[in-house]
Design a protein around this motif. Sequence first.
Motif, short mmCIF file in Angstrom:
data_model
loop_
_atom_site.label_atom_id
_atom_site.label_comp_id
_atom_site.label_asym_id
_atom_site.label_seq_id
_atom_site.Cartn_x
_atom_site.Cartn_y
_atom_site.Cartn_z
N UNK A 1 0.81 -1.23 0.00
CA UNK A 1 0.00 0.00 0.00
C UNK A 1 0.84 1.28 0.00
N UNK A 2 1.41 1.58 -1.14
CA UNK A 2 2.13 2.84 -1.30
C UNK A 2 3.54 2.86 -0.74
N UNK A 3 4.08 1.71 -0.45
CA UNK A 3 5.44 1.62 0.09
C UNK A 3 6.30 0.82 -0.87
N UNK A 4 7.47 1.34 -1.15
CA UNK A 4 8.41 0.67 -2.04
C UNK A 4 9.52 0.05 -1.20
N UNK A 5 9.68 -1.25 -1.32
CA UNK A 5 10.72 -1.98 -0.59
C UNK A 5 11.69 -2.55 -1.61
N UNK A 6 12.97 -2.21 -1.46
CA UNK A 6 13.98 -2.77 -2.37
C UNK A 6 15.13 -3.35 -1.57
N UNK A 7 15.69 -4.41 -2.09
CA UNK A 7 16.82 -5.08 -1.44
C UNK A 7 18.09 -4.45 -1.99
N UNK A 8 18.85 -3.76 -1.14
CA UNK A 8 20.05 -3.07 -1.59
C UNK A 8 21.30 -3.94 -1.51
N UNK A 9 21.32 -4.85 -0.55
CA UNK A 9 22.51 -5.69 -0.39
C UNK A 9 22.15 -6.91 0.44
N UNK A 10 22.87 -8.00 0.20
CA UNK A 10 22.73 -9.21 1.00
C UNK A 10 24.14 -9.66 1.36
#
Length: 120
Positions: A29-38
Amino acid sequence: MESTRLNKIERLLQKELGDMFIRLSSSFKGTLVSVTEVRVSADLSVAKVFVSIFPQSKSADMMATLKNSTKTIRYELGTRIKNQVRVIPELIFVLDETLDKLETIDRLLSSDKSKMKDAD
Protein backbone atom coordinates in the motif's frame (compact mmCIF):
# COMPACT_ATOMS: atom_id res chain seq x y z
CA MET A 1 34.32 -21.03 1.53
CA GLU A 2 35.40 -19.44 -1.68
CA SER A 3 34.37 -15.80 -1.95
CA THR A 4 33.20 -16.26 -5.55
CA ARG A 5 30.64 -18.78 -4.35
CA LEU A 6 29.51 -16.43 -1.57
CA ASN A 7 29.13 -13.59 -4.06
CA LYS A 8 27.00 -15.75 -6.34
CA ILE A 9 24.74 -16.77 -3.47
CA GLU A 10 24.44 -13.17 -2.26
CA ARG A 11 23.43 -12.00 -5.73
CA LEU A 12 20.97 -14.89 -6.07
CA LEU A 13 19.32 -14.07 -2.75
CA GLN A 14 19.19 -10.36 -3.60
CA LYS A 15 17.56 -11.04 -6.96
CA GLU A 16 15.00 -13.52 -5.64
CA LEU A 17 14.05 -11.44 -2.60
CA GLY A 18 13.76 -8.34 -4.81
CA ASP A 19 11.46 -10.23 -7.17
CA MET A 20 9.36 -11.41 -4.23
CA PHE A 21 8.99 -7.86 -2.89
CA ILE A 22 8.05 -6.51 -6.32
CA ARG A 23 5.37 -9.19 -6.64
CA LEU A 24 4.05 -8.39 -3.17
CA SER A 25 4.23 -4.61 -3.63
CA SER A 26 0.45 -4.34 -4.08
CA SER A 27 -0.04 -5.49 -0.48
CA PHE A 28 2.44 -2.87 0.83
CA LYS A 29 0.00 0.00 0.00
CA GLY A 30 2.13 2.84 -1.30
CA THR A 31 5.44 1.62 0.09
CA LEU A 32 8.41 0.67 -2.04
CA VAL A 33 10.72 -1.98 -0.59
CA SER A 34 13.98 -2.77 -2.37
CA VAL A 35 16.82 -5.08 -1.44
CA THR A 36 20.05 -3.07 -1.59
CA GLU A 37 22.51 -5.69 -0.39
CA VAL A 38 22.73 -9.21 1.00
CA ARG A 39 25.62 -10.48 3.11
CA VAL A 40 25.88 -14.21 3.74
CA SER A 41 27.96 -15.77 6.50
CA ALA A 42 30.82 -18.06 5.51
CA ASP A 43 28.89 -21.18 6.51
CA LEU A 44 25.80 -20.00 4.55
CA SER A 45 23.59 -20.26 7.62
CA VAL A 46 22.75 -16.55 8.06
CA ALA A 47 21.97 -13.85 5.51
CA LYS A 48 21.70 -10.19 6.45
CA VAL A 49 19.29 -8.57 4.02
CA PHE A 50 19.63 -4.79 3.76
CA VAL A 51 16.38 -3.19 2.61
CA SER A 52 15.62 0.35 1.57
CA ILE A 53 12.08 1.57 2.24
CA PHE A 54 10.39 4.51 0.58
CA PRO A 55 8.79 6.66 1.94
CA GLN A 56 10.98 6.86 4.99
CA SER A 57 8.01 7.59 7.26
CA LYS A 58 6.72 4.03 6.78
CA SER A 59 10.05 2.31 7.41
CA ALA A 60 9.35 1.33 11.04
CA ASP A 61 6.02 -0.30 10.18
CA MET A 62 7.47 -2.09 7.16
CA MET A 63 10.48 -3.39 9.12
CA ALA A 64 8.09 -4.77 11.75
CA THR A 65 6.08 -6.46 9.00
CA LEU A 66 9.20 -7.97 7.45
CA LYS A 67 10.49 -9.24 10.80
CA ASN A 68 7.11 -10.79 11.64
CA SER A 69 6.90 -12.59 8.30
CA THR A 70 10.52 -13.76 8.16
CA LYS A 71 9.57 -17.45 8.33
CA THR A 72 7.09 -17.10 5.47
CA ILE A 73 9.59 -15.18 3.34
CA ARG A 74 12.29 -17.76 4.06
CA TYR A 75 9.93 -20.61 3.09
CA GLU A 76 8.98 -18.95 -0.20
CA LEU A 77 12.63 -18.17 -0.89
CA GLY A 78 13.42 -21.83 -0.24
CA THR A 79 10.89 -22.98 -2.80
CA ARG A 80 12.46 -20.66 -5.37
CA ILE A 81 16.14 -21.58 -4.84
CA LYS A 82 15.95 -25.13 -3.48
CA ASN A 83 17.82 -26.56 -6.49
CA GLN A 84 20.68 -24.06 -6.22
CA VAL A 85 21.65 -24.19 -2.53
CA ARG A 86 21.55 -26.94 0.05
CA VAL A 87 20.68 -24.84 3.08
CA ILE A 88 18.32 -21.87 3.01
CA PRO A 89 19.95 -19.26 5.26
CA GLU A 90 18.21 -17.64 8.19
CA LEU A 91 17.14 -14.14 7.12
CA ILE A 92 17.88 -11.06 9.18
CA PHE A 93 16.35 -7.86 7.81
CA VAL A 94 18.28 -4.63 8.38
CA LEU A 95 17.14 -1.16 7.37
CA ASP A 96 19.62 0.37 4.92
CA GLU A 97 19.85 4.08 5.66
CA THR A 98 22.47 4.87 3.02
CA LEU A 99 20.02 6.70 0.75
CA ASP A 100 18.69 8.76 3.66
CA LYS A 101 22.23 9.81 4.60
CA LEU A 102 22.98 10.67 0.97
CA GLU A 103 19.85 12.81 0.79
CA THR A 104 20.86 14.66 3.96
CA ILE A 105 24.35 15.32 2.61
CA ASP A 106 22.91 16.60 -0.68
CA ARG A 107 20.55 18.90 1.18
CA LEU A 108 23.39 20.26 3.34
CA LEU A 109 25.64 20.81 0.32
CA SER A 110 22.93 22.62 -1.61
CA SER A 111 22.22 24.90 1.37
CA ASP A 112 25.97 25.66 1.61
CA LYS A 113 26.04 26.59 -2.07
CA SER A 114 23.10 28.95 -1.65
CA LYS A 115 24.79 30.59 1.37
CA MET A 116 27.99 31.06 -0.63
CA LYS A 117 26.06 32.70 -3.48
CA ASP A 118 24.35 35.04 -1.02
CA ALA A 119 27.75 36.04 0.43
CA ASP A 120 29.05 37.06 -3.02
